[in-house]
Design an enzyme around this catalytic site. Structure first.
Site, PDB file in Angstrom:
ATOM      1  CG  HIS A  53      -1.969  -1.029   1.184  1.00 42.57           C
ATOM      2  ND1 HIS A  53      -3.074  -0.979   2.008  1.00 42.57           N
ATOM      3  CD2 HIS A  53      -2.125  -2.145   0.430  1.00 42.57           C
ATOM      4  CE1 HIS A  53      -3.860  -2.006   1.756  1.00 42.57           C
ATOM      5  NE2 HIS A  53      -3.294  -2.735   0.806  1.00 42.57           N
ATOM      6  CD  GLU A  55      -1.968   4.537   3.144  1.00 43.68           C
ATOM      7  OE1 GLU A  55      -3.075   5.092   3.148  1.00 43.68           O
ATOM      8  OE2 GLU A  55      -1.722   3.531   2.441  1.00 43.68           O
ATOM      9  CB  CYS A  83      -6.334  -0.484   4.882  1.00 44.17           C
ATOM     10  SG  CYS A  83      -4.652  -1.112   5.004  1.00 44.17           S
ATOM     11  CB  CYS A  86      -1.884   1.571   6.186  1.00 46.03           C
ATOM     12  SG  CYS A  86      -1.514   0.784   4.599  1.00 46.03           S
TER      13      CYS A  86
END
Length: 156
Positions: A53, A55, A83, A86
């Protein structure tokens, strides 16, 4: 425009650039003392890695730049609502502030919301769909794993 909005716009621009490369619409920047330390985009599809992801990529890059797994005093500005994975990583790293430009509600019509994951994790563990079990196995004739680690730390 204030600094936070500038950083969010940078994250959005990263997301747009990622879309142009065939990626998902997520970008993130890690900021410390008003300066961007690192950035990342969602590379789940290009790496076939569900943890890639924006992040997470930005956190990994910032940890390398700062030569530390701790990112105390850093903020993350993300294009979309982070999410749970993260958010957990940011908490583990010591991130002190998180801001995002697009909410789970904004992402829902496009299949980009993680609200259902948040809802699942809010349920008691025994009611969640993923089975998780504590099984206190200890191999015979071995030191407690954590005690072994602590001893190794004191020797280094």
């Amino acid at each position: 425009m204030d600094k936070a909005s500038d950083f969010l716009c940078q994250a959005i621009e990263l997301a747009r650039e990622n879309i142009a490369r065939g990626g998902r619409p997520f970008g993130a920047v890690v900021v410390r003392d008003g300066e961007v330390v690192a950035s990342g985009v969602n590379e789940v599809l290009s790496f076939n890695d569900p943890t890639a992801h924006a992040e997470m990529s930005a956190i990994r890059a910032a940890s390398q730049v700062l030569a530390s797994p701790r990112l105390d005093g850093c903020a993350v500005y993300a294009s979309g609502h982070p999410c749970p994975m993260c958010m957990g990583a940011m908490r583990m790293a010591g991130i002190t502030e998180v801001a995002y430009a697009y909410s789970n509600d904004d992402g829902e019509p496009y299949g980009l919301s993680t609200a259902a994951v948040y809802a699942e994790l809010a349920r008691p563990a025994h009611e969640q769909s993923m089975k998780v079990a504590y099984r206190p196995v200890r191999p015979p004739d071995s030191q407690h794993l954590y005690a072994e680690w602590k001893a190794a730390q004191s020797q280094s």
